[in-house]
Motif scaffolding. Structure first.
Motif, PDB file in Angstrom:
ATOM      1  N   GLY A  75       0.492  -1.038  -0.169  1.00 18.49           N
ATOM      2  CA  GLY A  75      -0.245  -0.002  -0.107  1.00 18.49           C
ATOM      3  C   GLY A  75       0.541   1.211   0.115  1.00 18.49           C
ATOM      4  N   SER A  76       0.408   1.854   0.683  1.00 15.43           N
ATOM      5  CA  SER A  76       1.023   3.519   1.191  1.00 15.43           C
ATOM      6  C   SER A  76       1.469   3.860   1.674  1.00 15.43           C
ATOM      7  CB  SER A  76       0.122   4.275   0.404  1.00 15.43           C
ATOM      8  OG  SER A  76      -0.755   4.673   1.838  1.00 15.43           O
ATOM      9  N   ALA A  77       2.676   2.292   1.972  1.00 15.68           N
ATOM     10  CA  ALA A  77       3.873   2.681   3.523  1.00 15.68           C
ATOM     11  C   ALA A  77       5.062   3.254   2.471  1.00 15.68           C
ATOM     12  CB  ALA A  77       4.494   1.404   3.352  1.00 15.68           C
ATOM     13  N   VAL A  78       5.674   4.208   4.085  1.00 13.37           N
ATOM     14  CA  VAL A  78       6.599   5.067   3.792  1.00 13.37           C
ATOM     15  C   VAL A  78       7.623   3.958   3.537  1.00 13.37           C
ATOM     16  CG1 VAL A  78       8.196   7.090   4.575  1.00 13.37           C
ATOM     17  CG2 VAL A  78       5.675   6.494   5.001  1.00 13.37           C
ATOM     18  N   ARG A  79       8.970   4.977   2.395  1.00 14.54           N
ATOM     19  CA  ARG A  79       9.641   4.026   1.669  1.00 14.54           C
ATOM     20  C   ARG A  79      11.022   4.149   2.769  1.00 14.54           C
ATOM     21  NH1 ARG A  79       9.013   1.232  -2.738  1.00 14.54           N
ATOM     22  NH2 ARG A  79       7.267   2.247  -3.678  1.00 14.54           N
ATOM     23  N   SER A  80      11.466   3.256   3.336  1.00 13.65           N
ATOM     24  CA  SER A  80      12.909   3.933   4.081  1.00 13.65           C
ATOM     25  C   SER A  80      13.757   4.744   3.117  1.00 13.65           C
ATOM     26  CB  SER A  80      13.793   2.642   4.231  1.00 13.65           C
ATOM     27  OG  SER A  80      14.567   1.856   3.059  1.00 13.65           O
ATOM     28  N   GLY A  81      15.525   4.811   3.770  1.00 14.67           N
ATOM     29  CA  GLY A  81      16.291   5.990   2.954  1.00 14.67           C
ATOM     30  C   GLY A  81      16.828   4.425   2.490  1.00 14.67           C
ATOM     31  N   SER A  82      17.151   3.941   2.436  1.00 14.24           N
ATOM     32  CA  SER A  82      18.012   2.742   1.496  1.00 14.24           C
ATOM     33  C   SER A  82      17.486   1.953   0.440  1.00 14.24           C
ATOM     34  CB  SER A  82      18.568   1.599   2.910  1.00 14.24           C
ATOM     35  OG  SER A  82      17.627   0.546   2.855  1.00 14.24           O
ATOM     36  N   GLU A  83      16.104   2.585   0.322  1.00 14.45           N
ATOM     37  CA  GLU A  83      15.238   2.060  -0.413  1.00 14.45           C
ATOM     38  C   GLU A  83      15.108   3.151  -1.380  1.00 14.45           C
ATOM     39  OE1 GLU A  83      11.223  -0.481  -1.775  1.00 14.45           O
ATOM     40  OE2 GLU A  83      11.292   0.568   0.894  1.00 14.45           O
ATOM     41  N   ASN A  84      14.620   4.844  -0.910  1.00 16.98           N
ATOM     42  CA  ASN A  84      14.969   5.769  -1.427  1.00 16.98           C
ATOM     43  C   ASN A  84      16.613   5.849  -2.811  1.00 16.98           C
ATOM     44  OD1 ASN A  84      11.734   6.594  -1.378  1.00 16.98           O
ATOM     45  ND2 ASN A  84      12.850   7.590   0.354  1.00 16.98           N
ATOM     46  N   ALA A  85      17.127   5.642  -2.380  1.00 16.12           N
ATOM     47  CA  ALA A  85      18.458   5.775  -2.718  1.00 16.12           C
ATOM     48  C   ALA A  85      18.093   4.392  -3.617  1.00 16.12           C
ATOM     49  CB  ALA A  85      19.847   5.418  -1.461  1.00 16.12           C
ATOM     50  N   THR A  86      18.182   3.882  -3.739  1.00 13.69           N
ATOM     51  CA  THR A  86      18.099   2.086  -4.680  1.00 13.69           C
ATOM     52  C   THR A  86      17.467   2.778  -5.457  1.00 13.69           C
ATOM     53  OG1 THR A  86      18.237   0.914  -2.900  1.00 13.69           O
ATOM     54  CG2 THR A  86      17.617   0.013  -4.593  1.00 13.69           C
ATOM     55  N   LEU A  87      16.106   3.264  -5.591  1.00  9.83           N
ATOM     56  CA  LEU A  87      15.611   3.634  -7.002  1.00  9.83           C
ATOM     57  C   LEU A  87      15.831   5.092  -7.398  1.00  9.83           C
ATOM     58  CD1 LEU A  87      11.816   2.782  -4.880  1.00  9.83           C
ATOM     59  CD2 LEU A  87      12.559   1.793  -6.445  1.00  9.83           C
ATOM     60  N   ASP A  88      15.984   5.714  -6.563  1.00  6.60           N
ATOM     61  CA  ASP A  88      17.214   7.178  -7.491  1.00  6.60           C
ATOM     62  C   ASP A  88      17.795   6.528  -8.322  1.00  6.60           C
ATOM     63  OD1 ASP A  88      15.199   8.958  -6.387  1.00  6.60           O
ATOM     64  OD2 ASP A  88      16.164   9.080  -4.598  1.00  6.60           O
ATOM     65  N   ALA A  89      19.344   5.470  -7.532  1.00  5.37           N
ATOM     66  CA  ALA A  89      19.805   5.468  -8.786  1.00  5.37           C
ATOM     67  C   ALA A  89      20.186   3.971  -9.264  1.00  5.37           C
ATOM     68  CB  ALA A  89      21.119   4.184  -7.639  1.00  5.37           C
ATOM     69  N   ALA A  90      18.748   3.351  -9.630  1.00  5.52           N
ATOM     70  CA  ALA A  90      17.878   3.021 -10.518  1.00  5.52           C
ATOM     71  C   ALA A  90      17.351   3.482 -12.016  1.00  5.52           C
ATOM     72  CB  ALA A  90      17.450   1.941 -10.081  1.00  5.52           C
ATOM     73  N   GLY A  91      17.124   4.956 -11.615  1.00  6.08           N
ATOM     74  CA  GLY A  91      16.822   5.784 -12.330  1.00  6.08           C
ATOM     75  C   GLY A  91      15.363   6.162 -12.168  1.00  6.08           C
ATOM     76  N   ARG A  92      14.840   5.901 -11.071  1.00  4.52           N
ATOM     77  CA  ARG A  92      13.259   6.622 -11.111  1.00  4.52           C
ATOM     78  C   ARG A  92      12.641   7.814 -11.982  1.00  4.52           C
ATOM     79  NH1 ARG A  92      10.685   7.209  -4.720  1.00  4.52           N
ATOM     80  NH2 ARG A  92      12.838   6.707  -4.262  1.00  4.52           N
ATOM     81  N   THR A  93      13.384   8.743 -11.828  1.00  5.05           N
ATOM     82  CA  THR A  93      12.805   9.911 -12.284  1.00  5.05           C
ATOM     83  C   THR A  93      12.471   9.648 -13.781  1.00  5.05           C
ATOM     84  OG1 THR A  93      15.121  11.019 -12.163  1.00  5.05           O
ATOM     85  CG2 THR A  93      13.331  11.398 -10.990  1.00  5.05           C
TER      86      THR A  93
END
Length: 137
Positions: A75-93
């Motif tokens: 659901g709409s769970a808050v993502r952790s800092g490491s998960e956000n960093a991984t998604l940013d490194a994978a090209g989330r934007t």
């Protein structure tokens, strides 16, 4: 000697068969339904129910697709800092564009599969009745 073994075997057989009788074995078991009493049904004295508002969405109505996404991804769970960093490194934007929008772009890097693949894709649609196999030259 043989008669003694035969008599001892017969006595053992009779003793083992007598254990199956009801005289020495108590078969009285507790009734599992009599252990706990069922409480009588009682209407609660206070109903804190509010009548539904006209036009408001029903609380139990939700899309099955949204329910599946919530079950799979939390659901709409808050993502952790490491998960956000991984998604940013994978090209989330940069992942907003789909493959269909970048296929015709002249800057898209493609792999040349050769003329055979191009011929297959460019072949006219048909029933296959006129198809033939050609030998490579």
């Amino acid at each position: 000697m043989r008669k003694t073994v035969l008599i001892a075997g017969a006595l053992a057989l009779v003793a083992s068969l007598s254990a199956c009788g009801r005289s020495g074995y108590d078969r009285a078991r507790p009734d599992e339904f009599a252990v706990a009493r069922a409480a009588p049904l009682v209407i609660p004295p206070d109903f804190a129910l509010v009548p539904p508002r006209p036009g408001a969405p029903r609380a139990q109505d939700s899309q099955p697709q949204n329910q599946a996404l919530d079950a799979l991804f939390g659901g709409s769970a808050v993502r952790s800092g490491s998960e956000n960093a991984t998604l940013d490194a994978a090209g989330r934007t940069g992942a907003d564009q789909g493959a269909r929008s970048t296929v015709g772009d002249p800057n898209t890097t493609v792999v040349d599969k050769g003329s055979t693949t191009r011929d297959i894709i460019a072949a006219p649609e048909g029933t296959g009745r006129d198809a033939s196999a050609a030998t490579p030259q």
